[in-house]
Design a protein around this motif. Structure first.
Motif, PDB file in Angstrom:
ATOM      1  N   TRP A  31       0.836  -1.204   0.000  1.00  0.00           N
ATOM      2  CA  TRP A  31       0.000   0.000   0.000  1.00  0.00           C
ATOM      3  C   TRP A  31       0.867   1.248   0.000  1.00  0.00           C
ATOM      4  O   TRP A  31       0.607   2.190  -0.720  1.00  0.00           O
ATOM      5  CB  TRP A  31      -0.910   0.037   1.221  1.00  0.00           C
ATOM      6  CG  TRP A  31      -1.903  -1.074   1.322  1.00  0.00           C
ATOM      7  CD1 TRP A  31      -2.237  -1.990   0.356  1.00  0.00           C
ATOM      8  CD2 TRP A  31      -2.696  -1.396   2.457  1.00  0.00           C
ATOM      9  NE1 TRP A  31      -3.186  -2.854   0.839  1.00  0.00           N
ATOM     10  CE2 TRP A  31      -3.491  -2.513   2.117  1.00  0.00           C
ATOM     11  CE3 TRP A  31      -2.813  -0.855   3.732  1.00  0.00           C
ATOM     12  CZ2 TRP A  31      -4.394  -3.094   3.020  1.00  0.00           C
ATOM     13  CZ3 TRP A  31      -3.709  -1.417   4.625  1.00  0.00           C
ATOM     14  CH2 TRP A  31      -4.491  -2.520   4.275  1.00  0.00           C
ATOM     15  N   ARG A  36      -1.398   4.169  -2.086  1.00  0.00           N
ATOM     16  CA  ARG A  36      -2.853   4.136  -1.965  1.00  0.00           C
ATOM     17  C   ARG A  36      -3.298   2.978  -1.107  1.00  0.00           C
ATOM     18  O   ARG A  36      -2.646   1.931  -1.059  1.00  0.00           O
ATOM     19  CB  ARG A  36      -3.528   4.061  -3.328  1.00  0.00           C
ATOM     20  CG  ARG A  36      -3.283   2.780  -4.093  1.00  0.00           C
ATOM     21  CD  ARG A  36      -3.850   2.754  -5.480  1.00  0.00           C
ATOM     22  NE  ARG A  36      -5.140   2.202  -5.748  1.00  0.00           N
ATOM     23  CZ  ARG A  36      -5.674   1.069  -5.298  1.00  0.00           C
ATOM     24  NH1 ARG A  36      -5.072   0.348  -4.421  1.00  0.00           N
ATOM     25  NH2 ARG A  36      -6.844   0.654  -5.693  1.00  0.00           N
ATOM     26  N   ILE A  37      -4.410   3.209  -0.423  1.00  0.00           N
ATOM     27  CA  ILE A  37      -5.059   2.161   0.362  1.00  0.00           C
ATOM     28  C   ILE A  37      -6.223   1.651  -0.486  1.00  0.00           C
ATOM     29  O   ILE A  37      -7.008   2.456  -0.997  1.00  0.00           O
ATOM     30  CB  ILE A  37      -5.607   2.724   1.699  1.00  0.00           C
ATOM     31  CG1 ILE A  37      -4.529   3.476   2.477  1.00  0.00           C
ATOM     32  CG2 ILE A  37      -6.239   1.621   2.537  1.00  0.00           C
ATOM     33  CD1 ILE A  37      -3.376   2.650   2.964  1.00  0.00           C
TER      34      ILE A  37
END
Length: 98
Positions: A31, A36-37
């Motif tokens: 991540w 980004r998650i």
């Protein structure tokens, strides 16, 4: 949002964040590497961060490494750009393998 602290810093690093979320450190590292998650994990990250008393906001979850600098130039891939390789086998030294 405090731009000096990323979401990962708020959790004190990748391993503590992974432990708190019940994820593997490799997953959380991915991540961070991607910046980004995954959308499916964002609500969990927000909930766990709040339960731990961390100042995690929705903005942290959407922009885990900080909001992008909109004044920086953006490189856009174009189909019109061609990649050309002029490598010729005759330029290699004889007796050496690559």
């Amino acid at each position: 949002m405090n731009l000096s602290e990323s979401l990962f810093e708020l959790f004190d690093g990748i391993r503590p964040m992974a432990r708190a979320l019940g994820e593997s450190p490799a997953t959380v590292h991915g991540w961070k590497r991607e910046g980004r998650i995954p959308a499916s994990k964002q609500p969990l990250v927000l909930e766990v961060g709040r339960k731990l008393g961390l100042p995690v906001t929705a903005e942290h979850v959407v922009f885990p490494l900080g909001r992008p600098d909109l004044s920086a130039p953006v490189l856009v891939a174009s189909e019109r750009l061609a990649v050309v390789c002029n490598r010729q086998a005759g330029l290699q030294r004889k007796g050496r393998r690559r």
